[in-house]
Design a protein around this motif. Structure first.
Motif: not given
Length: 339
Positions: A184, A222, A243-244
């Motif tokens: 990101s 992402r 996702d993160r």
């Protein structure tokens, strides 16, 4: 065959190596520069043989490059010589290289090693299909031969290098079907103190971003390429949102048609030659193994200096500074004059 003896042998003619040559020549040393390519520039300033202007719009820092190339006029050049090993001898070192099927020995009192780096890759289903390139490989084709990796290309992985690859392909007529960045951009915001000293890179990045917008190239953060499809060659990829923790988000997979893929996950330092002469290493902040050097770019092996990505991936500007420091120090040690 053994060449004349030199004060400094510089292995690698990219930004770090050329800066070392420039500094060592300015210090009055007898310098040899050795590189497997037929001309200077390395990966960063790669260009068609004898025609830098053909791809000048794809490069940065050409004024620096041209000044460094002029400095090689005062050095002995061994371009098109592939170094396969380096031997420590009583009076210094012997660089063993091969050119045209013949071994050439280049003797020097000190060494500056600037071997650069190569693309880091992560395997995924279909990554071995024809038409799947490293990001650096796709750019090398473009800069060195003015050849497009494909007519419809997907670019993916992580890191700022994806931007010049995608914008360069688009500028030469390829349809870039998307740039898929696994990280990101907010990561830069969280590390502003580290980013601000190199704010010029943000301006450069903004230029690439504007180019992608001009060529209507979709950019998705992402997101990652998770599979490539095809029989005899790649015909499509599957991309997915992450996702993160870089896990695929359920239901986010989609197919993108293409005839080429350029994937890069950063760079790995090329350490074969530093390891061959016994240089000590350490683990860098990104987990890469790099050569350990002091403030003068001295390695743990007396007489061996290392510059550029082998000391930690930091880009051409940092490699140029390190090369200048290493070249000056190596020349001072070899000639007995203060660096």
């Amino acid at each position: 065959m053994t060449s004349s003896r030199f004060d400094v042998a510089v292995v690698g003619a990219g930004p770090g190596g050329l800066a070392a040559v420039t500094a060592a020549v300015a210090a009055g040393a007898r310098v040899a520069v050795v590189d497997g390519a037929g001309q200077p520039g390395g990966q960063y300033w790669r260009h068609p043989a004898g025609d830098l202007d053909a791809v000048a719009d794809l490069h940065h820092g050409l004024r620096t490059f041209r000044a460094q190339v002029r400095a090689t006029d005062a050095a002995t050049t061994f371009f098109g010589h592939q170094v396969w090993t380096i031997e420590k001898v009583t009076a210094g070192f012997v660089v063993r290289a091969v050119a045209g099927g013949t071994e050439v020995e280049i003797a020097a009192a000190t060494l500056v090693l600037a071997p650069g780096a190569y693309d880091r890759q992560l395997p995924f289903p279909g990554w071995d299909l024809p038409g799947v390139y490293t990001a650096g490989g796709a750019q090398a084709l473009l800069k060195g031969n003015q050849v497009l990796a494909g007519r419809r290309v997907v670019v993916g992985g992580t890191g700022p290098f994806l931007l010049p690859v995608a914008s360069g392909l688009a500028a030469r007529g390829a349809k870039v079907a998307g740039v898929f960045e696994a990280n990101s951009p907010l990561g830069w915001v969280r590390r502003l103190p580290a980013v601000l000293p190199v704010a010029g890179k943000l301006t450069e990045g903004a230029g690439y971003t504007a180019a992608l917008a001009r060529y209507r190239v979709p950019y998705r953060s992402r997101h990652a390429i998770v599979a490539a499809h095809g029989t005899d060659r790649v015909t499509a990829v599957t991309v997915a949102r992450l996702d993160r923790d870089w896990r695929v988000v359920a239901g986010s997979r989609r197919r993108v048609d293409c005839d080429a893929v350029a994937v890069g996950w950063g760079f790995t330092p090329q350490l074969e030659l530093p390891l061959a002469v016994g240089c000590a290493t350490r683990v860098d902040v990104d987990g890469s193994v790099v050569v350990e050097v002091d403030a003068a770019q001295r390695s743990s092996v007396p007489g061996v200096y290392v510059a550029g990505e082998a000391c930690g991936v930091g880009g051409a500007a940092l490699a140029t500074v390190e090369g200048a420091v290493a070249g000056r120090a190596a020349a001072g040690e070899a000639t007995g004059r203060a660096a």
